[in-house]
Write a protein that holds these residues in place. Structure first.
Motif: not given
Length: 235
Positions: A137-159
């Motif tokens: 989860c820290l890795d995904y946060i490092y990438l940025g939640i804003a970027h995650a919102l643009r990539q549904p698969m990444l956001m799904t994994s984070f959630l």
């Protein structure tokens, strides 16, 4: 022809779930017996109570198979990923291995013959996978939640992983409190242990999201890890 990498976590989750249901179903079918370590007034066994009986080989084989496939899945995730945060990714993989060793050892060192070491291995298993999920989860946060919102698969994994951490921590705290309070609380503690084990299936399944072809294309491409500001500045 090689199997797609997302098949491994799917089989791992199926193996883990089948093992738990078989153990619970077997205990029910043989008349819901009380085992030696069950406290007075307790009529729901802990997983380790059943796992120390005639189904110990199943418990061992199921646990070993699950963690081998899980670690193979994680290795595929690490190998395919062009990561920015190597510390988080490599640390997460390390704690996955630690948690896996804990699970294997707790299935081998049963709750009757090796009670203390069994409890130690349970702690290693739980802490290992919780820390692993937290680092992902820290890795995904490092990438940025804003970027995650643009990539549904990444956001799904984070959630999924962040929900796993919150839910499991809450369940474990209540489990530990009820386990050490009074005998009449052991049924609740045993029920919570089963719930915690079933919730772990969700963490395994979250790796399917990470290894899906669309996730591999969008998330493992080095360009996919550029900050949002940079990508917006490109023509």
């Amino acid at each position: 022809m090689f199997l797609p990498s997302w098949v491994f976590p799917a089989v791992a989750a199926s193996t883990w779930l089948a093992m738990l249901l078989t153990m619970l179903g077997h205990w029910t079918m043989i008349g819901e017996p009380r085992y030696g370590l069950m406290k007075p007034g307790q009529n729901i066994p802990f997983i380790s109570d059943i796992g120390a009986q005639e189904l110990k080989p199943l418990f061992m084989i199921g646990s070993i198979t699950t963690v081998l496939l899980l670690n193979l899945s994680f290795y595929q995730h690490v190998q395919n990923k062009s990561y920015i945060s190597k510390a988080c990714t490599h640390g997460s993989f390390l704690f996955t291995v630690v948690g896996s060793i804990g699970l294997i050892m707790l299935s081998v060192l049963d709750n009757i013959a090796h009670h203390f070491m069994h409890d130690v291995c349970v702690t290693i298993f739980i802490v290992g996978f919780l820390v692993s999920a937290a680092l992902m989860c820290l890795d995904y946060i490092y990438l940025g939640i804003a970027h995650a919102l643009r990539q549904p698969m990444l956001m799904t994994s984070f959630l999924i992983k962040s929900s796993f951490i919150v839910v499991e921590l809450a369940l474990i705290i209540v489990f530990r409190v009820t386990e050490h309070t009074h005998y009449n609380q052991n049924n609740m503690a045993a029920t919570l242990e089963w719930v915690i084990a079933f919730v772990f299936t969700g963490y395994i399944l979250s790796l399917i999201v990470d290894l899906m072809p669309s996730a591999h294309k969008n998330l493992h491409n080095p360009k996919g890890y550029q900050p949002v500001q940079m990508s917006m500045a490109l023509p």
